[in-house]
Design an enzyme around this catalytic site. Structure first.
Site, PDB file in Angstrom:
ATOM      1  N   SER A 202     -39.883   3.188  45.172  1.00  0.00           N
ATOM      2  CA  SER A 202     -41.208   3.691  44.800  1.00  0.00           C
ATOM      3  C   SER A 202     -41.854   2.947  43.640  1.00  0.00           C
ATOM      4  O   SER A 202     -43.038   3.122  43.392  1.00  0.00           O
ATOM      5  CB  SER A 202     -41.135   5.186  44.463  1.00  0.00           C
TER       6      SER A 202
ATOM      7  N   LYS B   9     -40.880   6.421  36.360  1.00  0.00           N
ATOM      8  CA  LYS B   9     -42.284   6.450  36.778  1.00  0.00           C
ATOM      9  C   LYS B   9     -43.157   5.871  35.670  1.00  0.00           C
ATOM     10  O   LYS B   9     -42.732   5.741  34.530  1.00  0.00           O
ATOM     11  CB  LYS B   9     -42.756   7.892  37.045  1.00  0.00           C
TER      12      LYS B   9
END
Length: 147
Positions: free
Chosen positions: A67, A104
């Site tokens: 991701s 993230k």
């Protein structure tokens, strides 16, 4: 989610391991240059000194998942995470999201704080809507190429 594997804490007293360091900048696609061995005679670089700024607060994680590829963080990469840095929007962070560690980008959009992956494949995680804690700031990432 985007799980991480804890590899270990940075040693408080790492041994000095000098690696020969070329004083040459590399550019892809150019051929016919002198031997790099001539330029790094007598020069060295200790990778601990270069990448571990706060030893007592630095940890190594290995990445699983895809991701964060748009941020050049890929499957199998190693991240140096520093807990002594005050996290802020714009940092790549390791966060605990509902009890699971993930990496993230911390993005602020107006009044909303989001944990974002790269690209559109993974939706942002609103930090206000789920149990979230910023665990540390990613200081650097390292890729090991197959040889």
């Amino acid at each position: 989610m985007f799980p991480l594997t804890f590899v270990g804490a940075a040693r408080h007293d790492p041994p000095h391991r000098a690696v020969p360091c070329a004083g040459v900048l590399l550019r892809a696609g150019i051929a016919g240059f002198a031997s790099p061995a001539e330029d790094y005679a007598g020069r060295s670089l200790d990778l601990n000194e270069r990448y571990i700024k706060h030893q007592a607060a630095s940890f190594i994680f290995q990445v699983t998942g895809d991701s964060m590829e748009e941020y050049r963080i890929g499957e199998g990469d190693y991240l140096v995470v520093d807990r002594s840095i005050t996290p802020r929007p714009g940092h790549i962070v390791v966060a605990l999201v509902e009890g699971e560690l993930t990496v993230k980008a911390w993005v602020r959009r107006g009044q909303y704080d989001l944990l974002c992956s790269g690209g559109e494949r993974y939706p942002p995680i609103p930090m206000n809507d789920v149990e979230t804690q910023i665990w540390g700031v990613v200081r650097s990432g390292h890729v090991e190429f197959p040889v």
